[in-house]
Design a protein around this motif. Sequence first.
Motif, PDB file in Angstrom:
ATOM      1  N   LYS A  42       0.817  -1.274   0.039  1.00 19.26           N
ATOM      2  CA  LYS A  42       0.085  -0.004  -0.104  1.00 19.26           C
ATOM      3  C   LYS A  42       0.698   1.426  -0.178  1.00 19.26           C
ATOM      4  O   LYS A  42       0.582   2.108  -0.759  1.00 19.26           O
ATOM      5  N   LEU A  45       2.488   1.596  -3.446  1.00 23.21           N
ATOM      6  CA  LEU A  45       1.683   2.231  -4.497  1.00 23.21           C
ATOM      7  C   LEU A  45       0.937   3.684  -3.927  1.00 23.21           C
ATOM      8  O   LEU A  45       0.730   4.345  -5.034  1.00 23.21           O
ATOM      9  N   GLU A  46       0.830   4.228  -2.718  1.00 20.69           N
ATOM     10  CA  GLU A  46       0.459   5.416  -2.593  1.00 20.69           C
ATOM     11  C   GLU A  46       1.588   6.419  -2.879  1.00 20.69           C
ATOM     12  O   GLU A  46       1.368   7.361  -3.500  1.00 20.69           O
ATOM     13  N   GLY A  49       1.533   6.204  -6.905  1.00 22.52           N
ATOM     14  CA  GLY A  49       0.462   6.071  -7.621  1.00 22.52           C
ATOM     15  C   GLY A  49       0.206   7.048  -8.994  1.00 22.52           C
ATOM     16  O   GLY A  49      -0.266   6.597 -10.033  1.00 22.52           O
ATOM     17  N   ARG A  62      -5.585   2.694  -6.991  1.00 25.32           N
ATOM     18  CA  ARG A  62      -5.902   1.554  -5.994  1.00 25.32           C
ATOM     19  C   ARG A  62      -4.613   0.989  -5.339  1.00 25.32           C
ATOM     20  O   ARG A  62      -3.697   1.030  -6.070  1.00 25.32           O
ATOM     21  N   THR A  63      -4.572   0.524  -4.168  1.00 22.09           N
ATOM     22  CA  THR A  63      -3.471  -0.055  -3.476  1.00 22.09           C
ATOM     23  C   THR A  63      -3.827  -1.323  -2.926  1.00 22.09           C
ATOM     24  O   THR A  63      -2.923  -1.932  -2.211  1.00 22.09           O
ATOM     25  N   PHE A  68      -3.859  -4.832  -7.530  1.00 21.45           N
ATOM     26  CA  PHE A  68      -2.328  -4.778  -8.284  1.00 21.45           C
ATOM     27  C   PHE A  68      -1.869  -6.041  -9.065  1.00 21.45           C
ATOM     28  O   PHE A  68      -1.732  -5.972  -9.976  1.00 21.45           O
TER      29      PHE A  68
END
Length: 584
Positions: A42, A45-46, A49, A62-63, A68
């Motif tokens: 998460k 990906l944050e 993103g 989306r995380t 994924f």
Amino acid sequence: MLPDFGQNQMLVKMGEINIEEVIEKFEEVTKDAKRVQAETLKKILEQNGAAEYLQNYGLDGRTDLESFKSCVPLVTHQELEPYIQRIIDGNTYPILTGAPITTISLSSGTTQGKPKFVPFNEELFESTMQIYRTSFAYRNREFPIERGKALAFVYSSKQFKTSGGLNAGTATTNLFRHPQFRERMKGIQSQCCSPDEVIFGPDFHQSLYCHLLCGLLCRHEVQFVSSTFAHSIVHAFETFEQYWEQLCADIREGILSDVVTAPSIRAAMSRVLRPNLELADLIHKKCSSLTNWYGLIPELFPNAKYVLGIMTGSMEPYLKKLRRYAGWLPLVCADYGASEGWIAANVNPKSSPESATFAVLPDIGYFEFIPLNRECNGRSEPEPVCLTEVEVGQEYEVVITTFAGLYRYRLGDAVKVMGFHNSTPEIKFICRRNLLLTVNIDKNTEKDLQIVVEEAGKCLALEKVDLVDFTSLVDRSTEPGHYLIFWELAGEVDDNVLQECCNCLDRSFTDPGYTSSRKVRSIGPLELRVVHRGTFRKILEHFLNLGGAVSQYKTPRCVGPKNQAVLQILYDNVSKSYVSTSYE
């Protein structure tokens, strides 16, 4: 709560790290590795993103794990090259990461003759420091070291600018040249004996000579001896065998040998070198009394506790000679990673190199594992499993997702799960999957080659001649194609013995595809070529001339057809050749 890099950094800023606190944090994150992995993914990906790569695959901010895996495909370096090339060319758009990449790392490139370019950023530096702290904490609990220094054979090649103005260098160079690296290493009591001018010297040979000299000058302070790879340590003490009398002369007279010409290195060494007749005589006496250099390291450095370096995989053939130098000191395996990123730490430092395992750090990246040797249910290969879903005894290919912009990246390494540390797997490195000898339906890996060479090497043991180094290739210049193995030997061996070695190599490959193909002659007889002394050093020199760092060098065990320069060195230095008569 997922530990962050800033919190780990504070441990070092305040001085030496708290060993028990580091161990406690590792134990905490490995108790619930599944949760930590989800949080780590998460976070990755944050942070990234907005990257074009993730946007192109429709992740759309989306995380969660399901999105994924359904959106982002498994990739090799080849698929990422166009994205990385744009970064190299200076495109500051968020291509692979949310924040711009300002530094590029180069892999060793010793196998195919061409290095890979991969992103390097602050998060990757911090994960490196986290791995170092973790393994040091467990290592220091078993082998406590006092205040002192490390005789670390580290070398930093020059960074250069890419076409787009980014700093670029080998992964080790980028690490050593990071402004915080030296200070952070003090926090884990790993301060190098040598001044920076030696580490960053313009010539590897001169730097190595001065590393040895600096180690001798502070011999009682040396707490351990290390380098990135076992090969580098062996190479260092082979050099010592050649120059020990000159080193003694330098210490006796307080004047640096003319073999060192670089002004920056000479100036730095002049600040530490003073005449010391007593030390010179002591070293001379110790070296003169050794038998075949056994126990050289503890004789020279009486307070050393262990020898540290990467000793698995392609480094295993050097262990015999390293043990000779190390004598009664334990050999401790360094951690498991690659130019692309770190994976696991050695938290069982008393294990021998042959049985070493590495515990995956669940908070430095997101990890998946593709099962090997398993039914695929109609698919081309099995689906990857998550970190906590691996099975003990099963072999896997490693897939990494990093903070530096690699997503579901196939590392190409085969590992075996040996057990668990809390809920994170302890893995054993097996081999590089892409290093294959194959002519027909045969498939022999780097590990297979190593086992075969060890078996044939038993013939040499009776002759009391060491195998210096070896490599291999597939020769398709004749029909049918065949395996070609190159050996460099430390002395003369009778032709009949070498012919038997050649036959032993051929019949020791047990892959069914190989043995059946040899029986029906769809693979030709194996050929053993003995090369002149110094041939593998010429290959090292070639690598260094391309801008590589010796800290990152690994002898290529299987030379690819595109690596023409290394092939030419091998072909030009053949002294004897033998063709197997097995299967006749």
